[in-house]
Design a protein around this motif. Structure first.
Motif, PDB file in Angstrom:
ATOM      1  N   ASP A 136       0.823  -1.216   0.000  1.00 53.01           N
ATOM      2  CA  ASP A 136       0.000   0.000   0.000  1.00 53.01           C
ATOM      3  C   ASP A 136       0.858   1.268   0.000  1.00 53.01           C
ATOM      4  O   ASP A 136       0.489   2.276  -0.604  1.00 53.01           O
ATOM      5  CB  ASP A 136      -0.927   0.020   1.220  1.00 53.01           C
ATOM      6  N   GLU A 137       1.993   1.210   0.666  1.00 49.52           N
ATOM      7  CA  GLU A 137       2.840   2.414   0.731  1.00 49.52           C
ATOM      8  C   GLU A 137       3.816   2.496  -0.436  1.00 49.52           C
ATOM      9  O   GLU A 137       4.599   3.445  -0.533  1.00 49.52           O
ATOM     10  CB  GLU A 137       3.606   2.451   2.048  1.00 49.52           C
ATOM     11  N   GLY A 138       3.768   1.512  -1.341  1.00 49.37           N
ATOM     12  CA  GLY A 138       4.608   1.543  -2.534  1.00 49.37           C
ATOM     13  C   GLY A 138       6.038   1.126  -2.311  1.00 49.37           C
ATOM     14  O   GLY A 138       6.909   1.409  -3.152  1.00 49.37           O
ATOM     15  N   TYR A 139       6.289   0.425  -1.207  1.00 42.75           N
ATOM     16  CA  TYR A 139       7.671   0.045  -0.903  1.00 42.75           C
ATOM     17  C   TYR A 139       8.292  -0.813  -2.006  1.00 42.75           C
ATOM     18  O   TYR A 139       9.467  -0.636  -2.362  1.00 42.75           O
ATOM     19  CB  TYR A 139       7.733  -0.719   0.427  1.00 42.75           C
ATOM     20  N   PHE A 140       7.528  -1.757  -2.543  1.00 41.05           N
ATOM     21  CA  PHE A 140       8.093  -2.730  -3.484  1.00 41.05           C
ATOM     22  C   PHE A 140       8.402  -2.147  -4.873  1.00 41.05           C
ATOM     23  O   PHE A 140       9.203  -2.712  -5.617  1.00 41.05           O
ATOM     24  CB  PHE A 140       7.156  -3.927  -3.640  1.00 41.05           C
ATOM     25  N   THR A 141       7.777  -1.066  -5.211  1.00 43.07           N
ATOM     26  CA  THR A 141       7.965  -0.485  -6.556  1.00 43.07           C
ATOM     27  C   THR A 141       9.433  -0.149  -6.805  1.00 43.07           C
ATOM     28  O   THR A 141      10.053   0.612  -6.052  1.00 43.07           O
ATOM     29  CB  THR A 141       7.106   0.772  -6.723  1.00 43.07           C
ATOM     30  N   GLY A 142       9.988  -0.732  -7.860  1.00 44.21           N
ATOM     31  CA  GLY A 142      11.379  -0.481  -8.221  1.00 44.21           C
ATOM     32  C   GLY A 142      12.389  -1.393  -7.559  1.00 44.21           C
ATOM     33  O   GLY A 142      13.578  -1.382  -7.921  1.00 44.21           O
ATOM     34  N   LYS A 143      11.938  -2.189  -6.571  1.00 49.11           N
ATOM     35  CA  LYS A 143      12.862  -3.104  -5.914  1.00 49.11           C
ATOM     36  C   LYS A 143      13.193  -4.271  -6.846  1.00 49.11           C
ATOM     37  O   LYS A 143      12.397  -4.665  -7.700  1.00 49.11           O
ATOM     38  CB  LYS A 143      12.253  -3.645  -4.611  1.00 49.11           C
ATOM     39  N   SER A 144      14.368  -4.830  -6.660  1.00 48.03           N
ATOM     40  CA  SER A 144      14.811  -5.913  -7.540  1.00 48.03           C
ATOM     41  C   SER A 144      14.516  -7.285  -6.951  1.00 48.03           C
ATOM     42  O   SER A 144      14.254  -7.418  -5.743  1.00 48.03           O
ATOM     43  CB  SER A 144      16.316  -5.793  -7.792  1.00 48.03           C
ATOM     44  N   CYS A 145      14.571  -8.287  -7.813  1.00 42.76           N
ATOM     45  CA  CYS A 145      14.562  -9.686  -7.389  1.00 42.76           C
ATOM     46  C   CYS A 145      16.000 -10.154  -7.603  1.00 42.76           C
ATOM     47  O   CYS A 145      16.407 -10.485  -8.722  1.00 42.76           O
ATOM     48  CB  CYS A 145      13.574 -10.505  -8.220  1.00 42.76           C
ATOM     49  N   HIS A 146      16.766 -10.107  -6.548  1.00 43.16           N
ATOM     50  CA  HIS A 146      18.224 -10.212  -6.632  1.00 43.16           C
ATOM     51  C   HIS A 146      18.754 -11.638  -6.646  1.00 43.16           C
ATOM     52  O   HIS A 146      19.917 -11.870  -6.975  1.00 43.16           O
ATOM     53  CB  HIS A 146      18.868  -9.477  -5.450  1.00 43.16           C
ATOM     54  N   ARG A 147      17.905 -12.598  -6.257  1.00 45.13           N
ATOM     55  CA  ARG A 147      18.407 -13.964  -6.107  1.00 45.13           C
ATOM     56  C   ARG A 147      17.521 -14.966  -6.838  1.00 45.13           C
ATOM     57  O   ARG A 147      16.288 -14.923  -6.737  1.00 45.13           O
ATOM     58  CB  ARG A 147      18.477 -14.329  -4.621  1.00 45.13           C
ATOM     59  N   LEU A 148      18.181 -15.897  -7.506  1.00 42.62           N
ATOM     60  CA  LEU A 148      17.488 -16.972  -8.219  1.00 42.62           C
ATOM     61  C   LEU A 148      18.221 -18.271  -7.956  1.00 42.62           C
ATOM     62  O   LEU A 148      19.454 -18.326  -8.036  1.00 42.62           O
ATOM     63  CB  LEU A 148      17.474 -16.681  -9.728  1.00 42.62           C
ATOM     64  N   THR A 149      17.473 -19.322  -7.606  1.00 41.19           N
ATOM     65  CA  THR A 149      18.083 -20.642  -7.439  1.00 41.19           C
ATOM     66  C   THR A 149      17.511 -21.583  -8.492  1.00 41.19           C
ATOM     67  O   THR A 149      16.322 -21.523  -8.822  1.00 41.19           O
ATOM     68  CB  THR A 149      17.829 -21.231  -6.042  1.00 41.19           C
ATOM     69  N   THR A 150      18.361 -22.451  -8.986  1.00 38.61           N
ATOM     70  CA  THR A 150      17.950 -23.351 -10.073  1.00 38.61           C
ATOM     71  C   THR A 150      18.335 -24.801  -9.783  1.00 38.61           C
ATOM     72  O   THR A 150      18.556 -25.594 -10.697  1.00 38.61           O
ATOM     73  CB  THR A 150      18.592 -22.911 -11.402  1.00 38.61           C
TER      74      THR A 150
END
Length: 268
Positions: A136-150
């Motif tokens: 609601d406060e827009g915290y996530f906007t612009g944040k990255s998804c920095h980690r991926l496991t495969t």
């Protein structure tokens, strides 16, 4: 002669009575003086004891039990069990009551595609309250998804880091763990809360999306809070995983080759 004798005997009796009274007065006076001396000595002893207690107490900064024990003439009070204060959430973390019993639905828009999501405030009220508030406060906007496991049994995309590199916000931590899988299995589509290791109150702003059935062993604190699930668009995450990760210390754990950012999160 007879009359004179009687008078003499009466006079003698009066003298004896007077002597007895005088002796009683002397005895009473003596006892009174003795009692006064005793009282004065007791008072002085009390003052000395109070001074000794005061210096003994404050010199060692004792507990109230220790001071009471000194007053009672004891040497050491019984040991009391010590307990640490229970962990608490940061002041700016919302109350679980704001999400309890509610289900929030919405959309998580990545630069690679959109996902339908659902957060369960019935099973994880504290986690749902946190992520509803942050969205609601827009915290996530612009944040990255920095980690991926495969890995073969470990496929997650982790997002929401404050610095884009996995760093958390020390001023925003919370707990407890909620809705943790008993078998350590996180099915494909699970949305769970990332946290610092071995800390049930180490949750923060980060979360991970499970794109294939994944087993994550519990640590000393337990498992990871499952806050919701992906209801559509999971193939978007699978596509990100298919592109691979950047070379690093692990062949199956690193940053996505194709940078992933969050465009927006909307929940209602």
């Amino acid at each position: 002669m007879a009359a004179s004798s009687r008078s003499a005997r009466e006079a003698k009796r009066r003298v004896q009575q007077m002597e007895a009274k005088r002796e009683l007065r002397r005895d009473q006076e003596s006892r009174r003086k003795r009692d006064n001396l005793i009282a004065a000595g007791a008072g002085a002893a009390a003052v000395v004891l109070a001074v000794v207690l005061q210096f003994t107490a404050f010199a060692g900064n004792p507990t109230e039990d220790e001071f009471a024990a000194l007053e009672a003439g004891l040497t050491t009070p019984s040991a009391s069990p010590t307990t640490s204060a229970p962990p608490t959430n940061a002041a700016n973390v919302p109350s679980p009551e704001t999400a309890a019993g509610k289900v929030f639905t919405g959309e998580l828009a990545l630069n690679r595609g959109k996902l339908g999501v659902e957060l369960d405030g019935t099973k994880a009220p504290q986690a749902a309250a946190v992520f509803k508030s942050l969205s609601d406060e827009g915290y996530f906007t612009g944040k990255s998804c920095h980690r991926l496991t495969t890995g073969a049994n470990f496929g997650v995309l982790q997002c929401g880091s404050a610095d884009g590199k996995g760093g958390g916000k020390p001023e925003y931590t919370w707990g407890p763990l909620e809705n943790v899988p008993a078998d350590n299995l996180y099915p494909a589509g699970t949305i769970a809360v990332a946290r610092t290791g071995n800390n049930a109150y180490g949750n923060g702003t980060q979360f991970f999306i499970v794109y294939k059935d994944t087993v994550i062993p519990a640590d000393t604190a337990g498992g990871y809070t499952v806050v919701g699930k992906v209801t559509s668009g999971l193939d978007v995450v699978s596509g990100i995983a298919a592109a691979g990760i950047t070379p690093g210390s692990s062949d199956t754990d690193g940053a996505p080759v194709e940078p992933v950012t969050i465009d927006s999160v909307s929940l209602k």
